[in-house]
Design an enzyme around this catalytic site. Structure first.
Site, short mmCIF file in Angstrom:
data_model
loop_
_atom_site.label_atom_id
_atom_site.label_comp_id
_atom_site.label_asym_id
_atom_site.label_seq_id
_atom_site.Cartn_x
_atom_site.Cartn_y
_atom_site.Cartn_z
N TYR A 1 1.01 -1.17 0.01
CA TYR A 1 -0.04 -0.02 -0.03
C TYR A 1 0.91 1.16 -0.08
O TYR A 1 2.32 1.10 0.05
CB TYR A 1 -0.94 -0.04 1.11
N ARG B 1 2.51 -1.99 10.76
CA ARG B 1 2.55 -3.16 10.13
C ARG B 1 3.47 -3.01 9.04
O ARG B 1 3.22 -2.06 8.16
CB ARG B 1 1.03 -3.40 9.96
N CYS C 1 -9.01 -23.53 10.58
CA CYS C 1 -9.10 -22.87 9.42
C CYS C 1 -8.34 -23.92 8.29
O CYS C 1 -7.13 -24.36 8.95
CB CYS C 1 -8.05 -21.60 9.43
N CYS D 1 -8.23 -22.40 2.73
CA CYS D 1 -8.73 -22.66 1.26
C CYS D 1 -8.98 -21.25 0.39
O CYS D 1 -8.86 -21.18 -0.82
CB CYS D 1 -10.02 -23.40 1.47
N CYS E 1 -16.71 -17.73 5.66
CA CYS E 1 -15.70 -18.81 5.77
C CYS E 1 -16.51 -20.06 5.45
O CYS E 1 -17.54 -20.31 5.80
CB CYS E 1 -15.35 -18.61 7.23
N LYS F 1 -2.53 -30.66 -0.08
CA LYS F 1 -3.92 -30.44 0.40
C LYS F 1 -4.56 -31.15 1.61
O LYS F 1 -5.70 -31.38 1.82
CB LYS F 1 -5.03 -31.09 -1.08
#
Length: 652
Positions: free
Chosen positions: A179, A227, A352, A355, A372, A440
């Protein structure tokens, strides 16, 4: 556990070391934080975190937007709702931080559907130099003049003042992800030769001026957290440079550094790590980057990026690689992560699986609100109540895939007596095959979670038994859910019954012997992942796809590195090609009006699944309530199946 110990950032005291990472969620409207967004954040606050970051407050809306629907802080009109946000979060003993941001050239994304600059509402983006963001679909920005730079510095300062008035406990400054602030810091984006570029020290000037202006508004009692990227691609700052940037921030009075990485584009560089990693990367892929900066500073350092278990987070802290842990998608998947950690209910943490579908794909690629795959309530907090049903029912579920398992778990939590019938010898459905291709295995985390919850909730499971009307008649359930999956979609190609033709599932399950020359019909996600699976096993398949592109519907964070891998394996992909006939010698295709034979010893069908209307119809009157969900109705993905399963269970 150090993760749960109190800590301080500047003068701000936190009850633990877990931080909600800043995440754009597209739950805002016209720059205003909405009631829906507040519910999203409050749900995470109730879950026990120490600090919540209110995504990005755009200091120049809409020119500086980073997504289509961000929060804005460039006008006093936004303060009342931001104050309501803070009042709500503070009720739960959680501190808040507003991360100030300007998208810079990242705002210049041309929308695929409209062909317009939707993010900036038609405005040409700005940047330190006339260098476009290195991803398809971004326009060249206008170079900021010195006077314009001074104006942007003032906008950051005014944004900080509004954040203070709205009641935030700390101010964040977004210098990561390329950014605007990150663009000024990096020789990869900053080609200026004036006071704001040309040397390492001059590239720091803009951000140091912004920090000084923010400190004027925040005072010494409110910490500032920057950050920043922990690494950049070739031509950018080196790791040594990045440590020096962190030291310069500390010298400027920053109270903590949050180390991230990436710029929302995947490049063909095996060393470069995206900001939103897929299953392809191991857990904690940038912890070493936080450690690099921590070695050079005395202020707290926050680590982030695919940290998904309490045990792994604790390991990072114990090894001294960071002082706090920021969780993003992990807390979207399970907002109660911290409370469950406190109670040592680790198996109850909904995982989580990286994906990238409901989160980054929805927000950045589809301009939709965040959701989600594994948490159907994400982004819809308050719409549903997971409470005991008025009447407890006997519920029979046919199929132990993701849709059936989600239905079973939610129904059991609501007090229903649930039985699952599954024709295979274990639960999981297509999750089992989905976890077989390379990179995966994260999907196994979800399967393990489901099976453990089924066991804990006392759900009865009958394996190796395919549901029949007779079984339903014997069981006499008050509700029947058909979630048996779909049938393989067999395309109407002459010769499809040929003995050289096999299904993708049979290949993944190693039920067939493959020849030397392999053709895969279907260039969707299944076909591409199957090609990589074969590539890792020494094969060089040819993929045939009717459309002009492959991997339709895949998140770019998943698709792009997969395509790089297929290229490395020498996989040949033929698009705009229709399979006209399958013979014992291979596949006859038409492409551009020309016919030719693709020789093959094995032809694999990866054309997806179709519903089972006749099967569903045979059960329509088998119980007082009958629902059909998942692939047996219409082909979908894991997200679709779990969402439908959840909604069905809420109705019972």
């Amino acid at each position: 556990m150090k993760l749960l110990e109190p800590c301080k950032i500047g003068n701000m005291e936190l009850k633990n070391r877990v931080v909600l990472a800043p995440m754009s969620n597209n739950l805002m409207k016209d720059g205003f934080i909405t009631e829906r967004a507040i519910r999203f954040y409050e749900n995470i606050a109730k879950g026990g975190v120490g600090l919540i970051t209110c995504e990005d407050g755009i200091v120049d809306f809409p020119l500086g937007n980073n997504v289509k629907f961000p929060a804005a802080i460039d006008d006093d009109k936004y303060i009342p709702m931001l104050k309501k946000f803070n009042d709500t979060i503070h009720l739960h003993g959680v501190k808040t931080i507003m991360q100030l941001a300007h998208g810079g050239r990242r705002a210049g994304r041309v929308a695929k559907k409209s062909g317009c600059l939707d993010v900036t509402r038609g405005l040409i983006p700005v940047g330190p130099s006339e260098v476009a963001h290195p991803a398809p679909g971004y326009v060249v920005p206008q170079e900021l003049s010195v006077d314009q730079i001074k104006h942007v510095v003032e906008q950051f300062g005014q944004g900080a003042g509004r954040a203070m008035e709205a009641g935030f406990d700390a101010i964040g400054l977004h210098c990561a992800h390329m950014y605007l602030c990150g663009e000024f810091l990096s020789p990869w984006a900053n080609k200026r030769t004036d006071a704001y570029g040309g040397t390492f020290e001059k590239r720091l000037t803009f951000v140091l001026e912004v920090i000084e202006r923010i400190r004027k508004e925040a005072g010494n009692d409110h910490p500032i957290i920057v950050r920043m990227n922990g690494m950049e691609p070739g031509g950018g700052n080196s790791l040594a440079d990045i440590r020096k940037i962190g030291q310069a921030f500390e010298k400027a009075g920053i109270d903590a550094i949050h180390v991230s990485v990436g710029f929302a584009a995947t490049i063909k560089d095996p060393a470069f790590i995206p900001s939103i990693p897929s299953m392809r990367l191991d857990d904690g892929p940038i912890v070493h980057l936080a450690e690099n900066i921590k070695k050079g500073v005395q202020i707290p350092v926050i680590a982030v990026n695919k940290i998904r278990t309490p045990q792994f987070a604790e390991k990072i802290l114990q090894e001294g690689k960071a002082d706090l842990i920021a969780l993003g998608r992990t807390l979207v998947a399970d907002p109660n992560f911290v409370n469950k950690t406190i109670e040592e209910k680790y198996d109850d943490i909904r995982p989580c699986i990286s994906c990238c579908q409901g989160c980054i794909q929805n927000v950045v690629e589809k301009d939709l609100p965040m959701t989600c795959t594994v948490n159907p309530m994400a982004g819809r907090e308050g719409e549903f109540k997971l409470e005991k049903a008025d009447k407890q029912k006997k519920v029979l579920i046919a199929g132990g895939g993701p849709g059936g398992l989600e239905t079973a778990i939610v129904a059991a939590k609501r007090g229903h007596a649930v039985t699952i019938y599954e024709k295979r010898n274990k639960l999981g459905g297509l999750l089992i095959e989905a976890a077989i291709p390379p990179h995966k295995t994260d999907i196994n985390r979800l399967t393990d979670y489901f099976t453990k919850q089924v066991d804990k909730l006392g759900i009865k499971v009958v394996l190796n038994t395919e549901i029949t009307p007779a079984i339903v008649n014997d069981e006499k359930p008050e509700a029947l859910i058909i979630a048996v999956g779909g049938d393989n979609l067999i395309p109407p190609i002459p010769g499809v019954e040929n003995e050289i033709v096999v299904s993708a599932l049979d290949v993944l399950n190693q039920k067939v012997t493959l020849g030397k020359n392999i053709v895969i019909i279907g260039g969707g996600q299944t076909g591409l992942e199957l090609a990589e699976f074969l590539g890792e096993n020494g094969k060089k398949p040819i993929v045939i796809e009717m459309q002009d592109n492959v991997g339709a519907g895949m998140p770019s964070q998943v698709k792009t590195p997969l395509m790089f891998s297929l290229e490395d394996f020498g996989v040949n992909i033929i698009t705009m090609a229709e399979a006209k006939e399958i013979t014992k010698d291979g596949v006859m295709i038409t492409q551009g009006g020309q016919e030719r034979l693709i020789e093959a010893d094995t032809v694999i069908l990866a054309s997806g699944f179709k519903g089972k209307p006749e099967f569903n119809e045979s059960f329509k009157d088998a119980a007082p309530e009958v629902f059909s969900i998942g692939n047996c109705v219409k082909q979908g993905n894991i997200l679709d199946a779990i969402q439908k399963g959840f909604l069905t269970a809420i109705k019972l």
